[in-house]
Design a protein around this motif. Structure first.
Motif: not given
Length: 69
Positions: A19, A22, A25, A27, A41, A44, A48
């Motif tokens: 996944n 991040l 926001g 990657r 994060q 997705f 966070e």
């Protein structure tokens, strides 16, 4: 993901997760330098976290103590 300390800076590294990881926001695809306050994060829609640079956190505590005293 993991955070590595190298030469006085901190790097966020994705460990090949499905996944992704991040940073603010976006990657990341390679070890990426972290700055105080960055949002991390895990995948997705995953949790966070906020990066707190230990040196800056210590400086904030010291400054706060001086203001109170």
């Amino acid at each position: 993901a993991e955070i590595q300390a190298r030469n006085g800076e901190y790097l966020l590294c994705d460990l090949g997760s499905f996944n992704g990881t991040l940073l603010d926001g976006q990657r990341i695809a390679s070890p990426t330098p972290l700055r105080h306050g960055n949002r991390i994060q895990l995948g997705f829609g995953g949790p966070e976290l906020r990066f707190v640079n230990p040196a800056q956190a210590a400086a904030m505590v010291i400054a706060s103590a001086h203001e109170e005293g």
